[in-house]
Design an enzyme around this catalytic site. Sequence first.
Site, mmCIF file in Angstrom:
data_model
loop_
_atom_site.group_PDB
_atom_site.id
_atom_site.type_symbol
_atom_site.label_atom_id
_atom_site.label_comp_id
_atom_site.label_asym_id
_atom_site.label_seq_id
_atom_site.Cartn_x
_atom_site.Cartn_y
_atom_site.Cartn_z
ATOM 1 N N ASP A 109 5.019 53.774 -12.038
ATOM 2 C CA ASP A 109 4.680 54.784 -13.024
ATOM 3 C C ASP A 109 4.985 56.150 -12.419
ATOM 4 O O ASP A 109 4.835 56.352 -11.211
ATOM 5 C CB ASP A 109 3.194 54.658 -13.375
ATOM 6 C CG ASP A 109 2.774 55.643 -14.447
ATOM 7 O OD1 ASP A 109 3.407 55.641 -15.510
ATOM 8 O OD2 ASP A 109 1.835 56.414 -14.203
ATOM 9 N N ASP A 111 -1.576 54.022 -12.970
ATOM 10 C CA ASP A 111 -2.924 54.574 -12.896
ATOM 11 C C ASP A 111 -3.616 54.647 -14.234
ATOM 12 O O ASP A 111 -4.803 54.917 -14.303
ATOM 13 C CB ASP A 111 -2.895 55.965 -12.259
ATOM 14 C CG ASP A 111 -2.030 56.947 -13.051
ATOM 15 O OD1 ASP A 111 -1.387 56.520 -14.031
ATOM 16 O OD2 ASP A 111 -1.998 58.133 -12.688
#
Length: 898
Positions: free
Chosen positions: A327, A639
């Site tokens: 990410d 996250d």
Amino acid sequence: MRDAHHGLAAHEVVLLLGTDAERGLESAEAARRLGRFGPNVLPAATGGGLLWRVLGQFHHPLIYVLLAAGAITASMGEYVDSAVIFAVVSVNALVGFVQESKAEAALESLRSMVRTTARVIRDGYEQAVPSENLAPGDLVVVEAGDKVPADVRLMQVVDLRVDESALTGESAPVAKDEVVLHANTPVADRRNMIHSGTLVTAGRGVGVAVATGAETELGEIHRLVGAAQALATPLTAKLAAFSKALTVVILALAALTFAIGLMRGQGAAQTFTAAVALAVGAIPEGLPAAVTITLAIGVGRMARRRAVIRRLPAVETLGSTTVICSDKTGTLTENQMTVQTVCTPEAAFTVTGSGYAPAGTVQDHEGRAVTAETSRALSWCLLAGAGCNDAALTERNGRWEVVGDPTEGAMLVVAGKGGLTTDEMGERYPRVGTIPFSSERQYMATLHSDRDSGDHMVLVKGAVERVVDLCCAQMSADGSAVALDRAAVLDAAEDLAARGLRVLATAVLLSADPDRFAERDLHGSLVLTELQAMLDPPRPAAAGAVTACHTAGITVKMITGDHAATARAVAGRLGLLPGPVEGGRGDLLTGADLTALPAHAYPEAVGRARVFARVSPEQKLRLVEALQDRGQVVAMTGDGVNDAPALRRADIGIAMGRGGTEVAKDASDMVLTDDDFTTIEAAVEEGRGVFDNLTKFIVWTLPTNMGEGLVILMAVLLGTTLPVLPTQILWINMTTAVALGLMLAFEPKEAGIMQRPPRDPARPLLTGALVSRILLVSVLLVAGSWWLFAWERDTGAELAEARTAAVNLFVAVELLYLFSCRSLTRAVWRIGLLSNRWIIGGVLTQAAGQLALTYVPAMNRLFHTAPITGQAWLRVLGIAVLAALVVAAEKHLRHQAM
């Protein structure tokens, strides 16, 4: 239902849901709907009960073999040995159960995200209700700081901005409005919707709850998390295949032994004892304990390098990883918007430092630091950005954070770097009026009074095109107004945007009339002061970590919800896209590109691309699955809530410990306590070391098991006395595994471990070269033990003495072979004798055990051994040294041939 409402007008949604745009639902109707649709919570996970979860820990071929060995040993009356085997199985099951229990907390954490208080309009007035009591059709009110309790179609918006990064990956808060959108608009672009679990950063909004509980976008992610099954790691998959093959071989040899004994006319009891001895000898009793302890040691090493392992087998998975899907926001980047360039109409300034920390300077084109005091034009630039601002900066535990819009926070930071502080601005230029930002207006304006002069001024910030339209002039270097060069300003903004930067313009109106502060009064009256270009910057060490991964043969792919231009800029800085992205190369794909790909072209396109922008949670999950279908071992970092399904489905999910959501942490296998991508590099190194040490243990232990089985088989074939008994075999297997084999778990990582490519996922646990070495050592053990047993008997030794000599020979060969296994390719003398002090301690412990087995009367009675002479010891050691020299020669010749 969940995907339709953004494509309808607000009044149509009101009619569709049978509510009132002014009074909301009546309390009785809300209660009825709550009974019909259920509470606004995510459904609890379903699964097997406690008993099934416990029993599931024993569902493994190697465990079956050990259980059978324990039962057979118990049937022979060897209850102590049986208890040891069952204890090993129980410890492994307990460790697995505890790790699995921690992982199952993911869905509960996801459900807790929507347990908050919601403000609704019911019965004509605003009231607070528990969010779980929210029903479809409720009028929901949200303001800055609120967590959105349901999926809401907006009806009224006042400067509303929402942080959707946890859901969509978009790093900047999204401005919301009430306009009708196309039905196919993706979630990340639905400006007229706010979604459950996201956070309001600015403004106020009122809308209709169109989906609650499992029907929300968050609920869809919950479903994906529950559906995505965790995979076996490369090690456990290979051990499962190895165990199945071992089971077949053991059973076949035991049956063959029993059949041959009966055909030779031997008694059934004697033949059965021989078959049991073969099975017990062939079973590597110490392997499960070795796997568990080696992985646990790896967990400790990784924890010291800031990587917390939640599932033991995940330790070695990174060592086999071939692709890392990372990410962007908060993982490769700081997740803190940072102004990097300030452009006044006549000059460009570079800003150093990153994130919200006030460290850094504003520099001119020659690299000299400048401040608001030394440059009048820069002073007005920074003042406009910081004064027309609703954000605030705070420091918590040494970490700077922004309260409000991250973009406004970035403008406060750059003002501080230029010598302006919010306290000074607030004291000298207090705000007396505001025109709030809206998506139609595309700018914000504030009216300030000057306490020194008594005059008033207007500060404005917003979209470049919109602010330029309000200006009639631009500010020169000395602070005076000159003619506006509209084309030059727009060209500069376009150039900055092409680099993936978010660009805002600021303007001022000096000597303003406080009675004429309205939108119509601003048009054509402002002076353009600057452009501020900002970006969520890469972490300082992220580029180096990406390079290290590439050196180690691991492909890094960036996945983000941001726009393609931003993703391209960050990827370029990280070295993921080494050059400009040319059309058709396919290095960067958007979510729309992925949707348009035909099924047959999807895997190849995913394998080729390095960056994926504007992707949805479903697409992240599909990306991971597509890579796994191509034979890749995939690590996924993330996250946000939107990362949870892919984290769970990946071979190893890696969550951020500081900035990550609890959902992401609980769905992961590993958590980075420092949120630093470089920690992944360290984890890869440790994982490779763990896999190496496990392989070394297997290569060390199998020759003994194979040799013991072959010795028994030969005794049956020849119709002679067993050279070793089942109890003696158990002594060899269990004591050497603990005192010698487990010492390999502490073996330091070999040099160059990060310069070699990852293990091929299709590569077997044992290569042909290692299998050949195992067979060689097995043959040496069989030949040496038979010769020694026969020699001792021929020279008049008692049966117990001859068997004791054979047992000591097995251990002596294992002891010297242990040093060879410290490296599977390098010579013993190149490793360093003291580089693993644990082995020295293990050798001394095993030697003491063998002396006790040989000379202590109680041990003699228990294991049917007897004291042997010094000459017998010389023969034992001589054969062991000869075997070690043969293995060293084989390793040297094979290394030269490579």
